[in-house]
Enzyme design. Structure first.
Site, PDB file in Angstrom:
ATOM      1  N   GLU A 170     -68.635 -70.748 -30.508  1.00 59.10           N
ATOM      2  CA  GLU A 170     -68.222 -69.526 -31.227  1.00 59.10           C
ATOM      3  C   GLU A 170     -69.127 -68.342 -30.881  1.00 59.10           C
ATOM      4  O   GLU A 170     -69.727 -67.700 -31.740  1.00 59.10           O
ATOM      5  CB  GLU A 170     -68.206 -69.773 -32.730  1.00 59.10           C
ATOM      6  CG  GLU A 170     -67.155 -70.774 -33.160  1.00 59.10           C
ATOM      7  CD  GLU A 170     -67.051 -70.957 -34.656  1.00 59.10           C
ATOM      8  OE1 GLU A 170     -65.960 -71.270 -35.149  1.00 59.10           O
ATOM      9  OE2 GLU A 170     -68.074 -70.785 -35.352  1.00 59.10           O
ATOM     10  N   GLU A 367     -61.503 -76.686 -32.911  1.00 54.79           N
ATOM     11  CA  GLU A 367     -61.769 -76.767 -34.351  1.00 54.79           C
ATOM     12  C   GLU A 367     -60.543 -76.262 -35.091  1.00 54.79           C
ATOM     13  O   GLU A 367     -60.007 -75.203 -34.766  1.00 54.79           O
ATOM     14  CB  GLU A 367     -62.973 -75.923 -34.780  1.00 54.79           C
ATOM     15  CG  GLU A 367     -64.322 -76.451 -34.351  1.00 54.79           C
ATOM     16  CD  GLU A 367     -65.468 -75.645 -34.944  1.00 54.79           C
ATOM     17  OE1 GLU A 367     -65.317 -75.116 -36.087  1.00 54.79           O
ATOM     18  OE2 GLU A 367     -66.503 -75.516 -34.280  1.00 54.79           O
TER      19      GLU A 367
END
Length: 468
Positions: A170, A367
Site C-alpha cells: 500500500e 486484500e
C-alpha cells in the site's frame, strides 16, 4: 474464472508471526508501537508496562505448520505473505544476513510448495528496522541501499521458491499522516509538526526509486520474476452532481489512487501531480539518475487492496465515515459494517475497469475482507456476514472478468485472524481461521475453522461457480 486463477488468502508478518526477538530477529518499527485505543502509540523503544501486540501476535512463527496445513485444506493455491526485514537484517546495518531468519522462510516456502501453494511475497510491509528509523527512515536516501541489500539477499536465496514480489505494501498510504506510515519509520506521531506532507512525499520518492532498482536487480538475478505495485484502492464518488464535487472526486482519485501506480507502471511522474505539489508547496529532491531509474524499473502487474469506497464533496456538514486508514463522506446508497466501513462491491467493478483501462496489466486483488467481532460458540464461528461480503465481491470480480478485465488472482484478507495494524488489537477479526487470543495476548491460541472457511473451500473447489 480461468483454470489457473489464483485463489488465495493474505497476511502480514508483523500481524501474525510474533516471536519478535527470537532466533536473532531485530526490533522493527512495528515492535515499538504500543497498543492504543485509537492509533498505535509510538515510543522511542520498547518500554516496560506497555503492551506490544506484534511481540506475540497470533504466534504464526510457532504454528506455521498447522496454519499452512489448514490453508491447504481450505483449498487455496496462493498465499500472499510478507517477510520481516529484521529477521533477515536485525538492524539493517549488518553486512551479512541472519541465517536463522532465512531458514525460517525457507521452511515456509518449502511447506507451501509441498501443498502446491504459490507464495506472493511483500518485501516491505510497514516494518523496516527500528535502527534505520532512528537514522531517518525513508527520509534518508541511504535507506535505498539498505533496502536493496535486503532485496538482493531475498532474490538470491529464494529465486527458485518465489516468483511474485511486491516491493512495498500500500505504497500510496504515505499520503496518510499516520505514524507507522510516516517515512516508513520516521518516528513522528500523527500530531507531530515533523510529520509533514513534504516529508512523506520525499520518502515516497525514495521508495519509488528503491522499487525500480529492486525490479531491475531482481530481473537480473531471475528474469522470470514478476513484480507488482500494491495500492490501497480508496475509490471516491462525488457526493452530489455539483460540478465542484465531481471535479474534487476526480482529483482525489488521481492523486490518491493513480499517482503511485502511474509512477511504478509508466515509469514517470504524471502531469497532474505537479499542480498538487504546487498547491501543497512540495519540492521533491531528485538525483540525476532517478528519472531513468524509474523508467527502467517498471512493474509487471497491478495489485491492490479493496475494502470500501467513500464520497467526497464540498459540503462541510456531510456525514463522515471511517475506513482503511482514512475517512471520507457517507454514501446514502451503501450500508456500513459494524466498524463503519461502507460496503460497495459495485465500486470494485468501477475501480478495476478504471485500472485496466489505464494500464492494461494483469490485476491481483491481494486484500479484500470484512472485519467483525466474531463470536466463538462451541468451537465454531458462524460468520454469515463475512460470507455475504465476500460473495458479493467475488460476483463483482466475475462480472469484470466477463467484461474483459484480466484479473488473475483474489487473495482476501485474511487467511487467519491477526492483530490490526491501526490499533494493535484483535477485536476486529478478518480471518477464515479463528485464533483463540484476546487483545492482551491471552488465550489458548487454538485454531478453529469458521463457517467462511468451509464456504471458501467450496468456492475454490468450484472455481467460483458455487457461491451459495
Amino acid at each position: 474464472m480461468k483454470t489457473n486463477f489464483l485463489w488465495g488468502a493474505s497476511t502480514a508478518a508483523n500481524q501474525v508471526e510474533g516471536a519478535w526477538n527470537e532466533n536473532g530477529k531485530g526490533v522493527s518499527v512495528v515492535d515499538v508501537l504500543a497498543q492504543a485505543e485509537h492509533f498505535r502509540e509510538e515510543t522511542n523503544g520498547v518500554l516496560e508496562g506497555r503492551y506490544y501486540s506484534s511481540h506475540q501476535a497470533v504466534d504464526f512463527y510457532h504454528h506455521y505448520e498447522e496454519d499452512i496445513a489448514m490453508m491447504a485444506e481450505m483449498g487455496i493455491n496462493s498465499y500472499r505473505m510478507s517477510i520481516a526485514w529484521t529477521r533477515i537484517y536485525p538492524t539493517g546495518l549488518e553486512d551479512e544476513p541472519n541465517e536463522a531468519g532465512l531458514v525460517f522462510y525457507d521452511k515456509i516456502f518449502d511447506l507451501l510448495a509441498k501443498y502446491n501453494i504459490e507464495p506472493i511475497v511483500t518485501i516491505s510491509h510497514y516494518e523496516p528496522p527500528f535502527e534505520l528509523a532512528l537514522r531517518g527512515g525513508w527520509s534518508n536516501r541511504k535507506m535505498i541501499d539498505y533496502y536493496l541489500k535486503y532485496c538482493k539477499t531475498l532474490f538470491e536465496r529464494y529465486q527458485d521458491k518465489v516468483r511474485y514480489w511486491l516491493p512495498f505494501n500500500e505504497i500510496n498510504c504515505l499520503f496518510v499522516p499516520f505514524g507507522i506510515m510516516t517515512a516508513g519509520g520516521v518516528f513522528s506521531s500523527i500530531h507531530s509538526p515533523e510529520n509533514t506532507l513534504q516529508l512523506r512525499m520525499q520518502c515516497l520518492h525514495h521508495q519509488f526509486v528503491a522499487s525500480a532498482k529492486a525490479v531491475r536487480l531482481g530481473k537480473a538475478i531471475k528474469p522470470k520474476f514478476q513484480f507488482g505495485c500494491m495500492i490501497a484502492s480508496m475509490l471516491n464518488y462525488p457526493l452530489t452532481p455539483n460540478p465542484e464535487d465531481v471535479r474534487l472526486a476526480d482529483k482525489e482519485n488521481l492523486v490518491k489512487n493513480m499517482f503511485c501506480s502511474d509512477v511504478m507502471i509508466r515509469g514517470e511522474y504524471p502531469y497532474y501531480i505537479e499542480e498538487y505539489f504546487v498547491e501543497n508547496q512540495i519540492q521533491i529532491q531528485m538525483e540525476d539518475e532517478d528519472k531513468s531509474v524509474l523508467k527502467q524499473g517498471t512493474v509487471d502487474f497491478y495489485s491492490c487492496s479493496y475494502y470500501m469506497s467513500y464520497c467526497i464533496g464540498i459540503d462541510p456538514n456531510a456525514k463522515v465515515v471511517s475506513g482503511n486508514l482514512l475517512t471520507g463522506l457517507s454514501n446514502p446508497y451503501l450500508v456500513e459494517s459494524e466498524f463503519g466501513w461502507q460496503i460497495d462491491p459495485k465500486g470494485l467493478e468501477i475501480f478495476l475497469h478504471r485500472v485496466y483501462d489505464r494500464y492494461g496489466l494483469p490485476i491481483m486483488i491481494v486484500e479484500n475482507g470484512l472485519g467483525a467481532r466474531d463470536e466463538l460458540v462451541e468451537g465454531r464461528v458462524h460468520d454469515s456476514y463475512r460470507i455475504a461480503y465476500l460473495r458479493e465481491h467475488i460476483k463483482a470480480l466475475k462480472n469484470v472478468i466477463s467484461e474483459g478485465v484480466d484479473v488473475i488472482g483474489y487473495l482476501p484478507w485474511s487467511a487467519i485472524d491477526l492483530m490490526a495494524l491501526s490499533t494493535g488489537t484483535i477485536d476486529k477479526r478478518y480471518g477464515f481461521i479463528y485464533v483463540d487470543v484476546d487483545n492482551q495476548g491471552k488465550g489458548s491460541f487454538k485454531r478453529c475453522r469458521k463457517d467462511s472457511f468451509y464456504w471458501y473451500h467450496d468456492v475454490i473447489a468450484s472455481n467460483g461457480e458455487n457461491l451459495d
